[in-house]
Design a protein around this motif. Sequence first.
Motif, PDB file in Angstrom:
ATOM      1  N   MET A   1       0.862  -1.215   0.000  1.00 37.02           N
ATOM      2  CA  MET A   1       0.000   0.000   0.000  1.00 37.02           C
ATOM      3  C   MET A   1       0.889   1.253   0.000  1.00 37.02           C
ATOM      4  O   MET A   1       1.783   1.373   0.829  1.00 37.02           O
ATOM      5  CB  MET A   1      -0.863  -0.033   1.263  1.00 37.02           C
ATOM      6  N   SER A   2       0.660   2.161  -0.907  1.00 38.64           N
ATOM      7  CA  SER A   2       1.451   3.384  -0.930  1.00 38.64           C
ATOM      8  C   SER A   2       0.886   4.392   0.049  1.00 38.64           C
ATOM      9  O   SER A   2      -0.305   4.675   0.046  1.00 38.64           O
ATOM     10  CB  SER A   2       1.415   3.958  -2.354  1.00 38.64           C
ATOM     11  N   LYS A   3       1.752   4.955   0.896  1.00 42.26           N
ATOM     12  CA  LYS A   3       1.287   5.935   1.882  1.00 42.26           C
ATOM     13  C   LYS A   3       0.762   7.186   1.199  1.00 42.26           C
ATOM     14  O   LYS A   3      -0.229   7.765   1.591  1.00 42.26           O
ATOM     15  CB  LYS A   3       2.448   6.317   2.796  1.00 42.26           C
ATOM     16  N   ALA A   4       1.474   7.580   0.119  1.00 39.96           N
ATOM     17  CA  ALA A   4       1.132   8.841  -0.544  1.00 39.96           C
ATOM     18  C   ALA A   4      -0.279   8.809  -1.118  1.00 39.96           C
ATOM     19  O   ALA A   4      -1.024   9.772  -1.011  1.00 39.96           O
ATOM     20  CB  ALA A   4       2.127   9.115  -1.649  1.00 39.96           C
ATOM     21  N   THR A   5      -0.666   7.704  -1.709  1.00 35.03           N
ATOM     22  CA  THR A   5      -1.930   7.686  -2.432  1.00 35.03           C
ATOM     23  C   THR A   5      -2.967   6.768  -1.804  1.00 35.03           C
ATOM     24  O   THR A   5      -4.148   6.870  -2.114  1.00 35.03           O
ATOM     25  CB  THR A   5      -1.705   7.185  -3.868  1.00 35.03           C
ATOM     26  N   GLY A   6      -2.531   5.854  -0.919  1.00 35.14           N
ATOM     27  CA  GLY A   6      -3.469   4.897  -0.347  1.00 35.14           C
ATOM     28  C   GLY A   6      -3.918   3.831  -1.333  1.00 35.14           C
ATOM     29  O   GLY A   6      -4.826   3.059  -1.053  1.00 35.14           O
ATOM     30  N   ILE A   7      -3.249   3.752  -2.493  1.00 34.59           N
ATOM     31  CA  ILE A   7      -3.656   2.761  -3.502  1.00 34.59           C
ATOM     32  C   ILE A   7      -2.802   1.514  -3.338  1.00 34.59           C
ATOM     33  O   ILE A   7      -1.627   1.608  -3.032  1.00 34.59           O
ATOM     34  CB  ILE A   7      -3.386   3.296  -4.925  1.00 34.59           C
ATOM     35  N   MET A   8      -3.402   0.370  -3.597  1.00 39.08           N
ATOM     36  CA  MET A   8      -2.621  -0.862  -3.616  1.00 39.08           C
ATOM     37  C   MET A   8      -1.733  -0.850  -4.863  1.00 39.08           C
ATOM     38  O   MET A   8      -2.219  -0.704  -5.967  1.00 39.08           O
ATOM     39  CB  MET A   8      -3.542  -2.079  -3.696  1.00 39.08           C
ATOM     40  N   HIS A   9      -0.444  -0.971  -4.687  1.00 35.98           N
ATOM     41  CA  HIS A   9       0.458  -1.106  -5.829  1.00 35.98           C
ATOM     42  C   HIS A   9       1.119  -2.465  -5.757  1.00 35.98           C
ATOM     43  O   HIS A   9       1.920  -2.707  -4.857  1.00 35.98           O
ATOM     44  CB  HIS A   9       1.537  -0.015  -5.805  1.00 35.98           C
ATOM     45  N   PRO A  10       0.820  -3.348  -6.687  1.00 37.56           N
ATOM     46  CA  PRO A  10       1.519  -4.615  -6.682  1.00 37.56           C
ATOM     47  C   PRO A  10       3.017  -4.330  -6.777  1.00 37.56           C
ATOM     48  O   PRO A  10       3.409  -3.340  -7.381  1.00 37.56           O
ATOM     49  CB  PRO A  10       1.000  -5.328  -7.937  1.00 37.56           C
ATOM     50  N   GLN A  11       3.818  -5.165  -6.149  1.00 36.72           N
ATOM     51  CA  GLN A  11       5.250  -4.879  -6.107  1.00 36.72           C
ATOM     52  C   GLN A  11       5.903  -5.099  -7.461  1.00 36.72           C
ATOM     53  O   GLN A  11       6.285  -6.209  -7.792  1.00 36.72           O
ATOM     54  CB  GLN A  11       5.909  -5.754  -5.036  1.00 36.72           C
ATOM     55  N   HIS A  12       6.032  -4.039  -8.240  1.00 35.45           N
ATOM     56  CA  HIS A  12       6.767  -4.151  -9.490  1.00 35.45           C
ATOM     57  C   HIS A  12       8.208  -3.739  -9.222  1.00 35.45           C
ATOM     58  O   HIS A  12       8.452  -2.840  -8.422  1.00 35.45           O
ATOM     59  CB  HIS A  12       6.162  -3.230 -10.558  1.00 35.45           C
ATOM     60  N   ASP A  13       9.140  -4.392  -9.906  1.00 32.64           N
ATOM     61  CA  ASP A  13      10.545  -4.017  -9.751  1.00 32.64           C
ATOM     62  C   ASP A  13      10.814  -2.858 -10.708  1.00 32.64           C
ATOM     63  O   ASP A  13      11.184  -3.050 -11.873  1.00 32.64           O
ATOM     64  CB  ASP A  13      11.422  -5.238 -10.062  1.00 32.64           C
ATOM     65  N   LEU A  14      10.624  -1.650 -10.209  1.00 31.89           N
ATOM     66  CA  LEU A  14      10.673  -0.469 -11.087  1.00 31.89           C
ATOM     67  C   LEU A  14      12.080  -0.191 -11.601  1.00 31.89           C
ATOM     68  O   LEU A  14      12.249   0.299 -12.715  1.00 31.89           O
ATOM     69  CB  LEU A  14      10.098   0.748 -10.357  1.00 31.89           C
ATOM     70  N   ARG A  15      13.078  -0.539 -10.801  1.00 37.64           N
ATOM     71  CA  ARG A  15      14.467  -0.372 -11.262  1.00 37.64           C
ATOM     72  C   ARG A  15      14.707  -1.241 -12.506  1.00 37.64           C
ATOM     73  O   ARG A  15      15.255  -0.798 -13.512  1.00 37.64           O
ATOM     74  CB  ARG A  15      15.432  -0.768 -10.150  1.00 37.64           C
ATOM     75  N   SER A  16      14.200  -2.471 -12.413  1.00 36.27           N
ATOM     76  CA  SER A  16      14.405  -3.384 -13.540  1.00 36.27           C
ATOM     77  C   SER A  16      13.579  -2.941 -14.757  1.00 36.27           C
ATOM     78  O   SER A  16      14.057  -2.976 -15.895  1.00 36.27           O
ATOM     79  CB  SER A  16      14.051  -4.800 -13.069  1.00 36.27           C
ATOM     80  N   VAL A  17      12.341  -2.491 -14.509  1.00 36.51           N
ATOM     81  CA  VAL A  17      11.513  -2.007 -15.631  1.00 36.51           C
ATOM     82  C   VAL A  17      12.200  -0.803 -16.291  1.00 36.51           C
ATOM     83  O   VAL A  17      12.345  -0.752 -17.522  1.00 36.51           O
ATOM     84  CB  VAL A  17      10.092  -1.613 -15.148  1.00 36.51           C
ATOM     85  N   ALA A  18      12.665   0.138 -15.466  1.00 41.41           N
ATOM     86  CA  ALA A  18      13.327   1.341 -16.014  1.00 41.41           C
ATOM     87  C   ALA A  18      14.534   0.930 -16.850  1.00 41.41           C
ATOM     88  O   ALA A  18      14.834   1.538 -17.890  1.00 41.41           O
ATOM     89  CB  ALA A  18      13.732   2.282 -14.886  1.00 41.41           C
TER      90      ALA A  18
END
Length: 368
Positions: free
Chosen positions: A1-18
Amino acid sequence: MSKATGIMHPQHDLRSVAGRFQLYGEFLSAGPYGTGHINDTYCAVFNQGGTTVRYILQRINHNVFKTPVALMENVQRVTTHLNQKVAHLPDSSRSVLTLIPARDGYSFYRDPDGNYWRAYVFIENAQTYDAVESPQQAFQAARAFGQFQQLLADLPAPRLHDTIPNFHHTPSRFAKLEAAIAADSANRARLARADIEFALRHKPITGVLLAAGLPERVTHNDTKLNNVMLDNQTGAGICVIDLDTVMPGLALYDFGDIVRTSTSPAKEDERDLSKVQMQFPMFEALARGYLATAGEFLTEAERQHLAFSGKLITFEIGIRFLTDFLEADVYFKVHREGHNLDRCRTQFKLFQSIEHHEDAMNKLVQGL
Ligand code: ADP
Ligand code: GN1
Ligand code: MG
């Protein structure tokens, strides 16, 4: 859960995606960004030779957009065309979204789980607004969306893909609502009796624009206020974003959605309905801003339906929120219980306020 938005964000590996995109330098961080209801949007930060540079990374919601490859073909064609049109102007890199290709040269990256990702240049020194604050903002937003339509009027063939078929076909949206009421799969109809009754009573307006003999154009189809970036210094509407629904449509789908999102001072999910109202000075600014750019190509029939389109699109999005509430929130992201019902109610309240002012709105447009 992201504190900033309160939305559930599945754990994506953003470093790897980038790392799959042609982004240079040292990856520093990435986190959820913005308040869109559909895609997962992230801001990724890089150190490039001592300068901090931001990018937008987005996971396309393939539950909503069933043909992401066709969608990206549209986005690429549209951004290329717009870029050709403005390349000679100052600050052109902030006037059009710029896709950053994946390492393999494609405009997107498909991860092993089947998610589709894209990367955009981050438009700096500009922002989006979830609620309108002044007639100047309304004017700028409408002018920018009108210019967007104008610049795409000569997009070379072939016709763009329909990324969501019948997206603004209000009678189809109404039929989906009727089916959701009949199924009542989540046993929620009892919580929305008055809202359902309101919707059903207004069925006769759903076919009006389709019967008005309006021309098909290339349109944005999701022109809410937070899909246009306004410059932080000048307030100018500099860049139209969120291009997933750019496809053939009616010009008035776009004008109608600006009226829906840029005449009331309240946010889309405001619970205090007394705050939700169509403010006439905002409508006047919108009409003037839109006509400043779209005025040169609109037909008489389109002009005559400008005010009505605001009412219809407000109704249409209202019944979409109601449908999603009845279907247990499978489409729009929600952040609290009853969120879609709250959103539906603001739409229906705004609809009534537009109806109250409709004659005056029509008179105003006739005089412009
Ligand atoms: P959604 O389809 O979920 O609404 P958007 O494409 O509208 O996603 O992006 C969500 C938000 O992210 C926007 O409202 C805007 O604030 C921000 N955003 C998107 N693209 C950019 C960009 N290129 N530069 C800066 N901010 C952006
Ligand atoms: C969605 O993607 P976003 O948040 O800008 C939706 C629009 C609705 C809007 C209501 C693809 O827009 O159609 O009008 O929410 N986009 C899609 O806020 O369904
Ligand atoms: Mg958006």
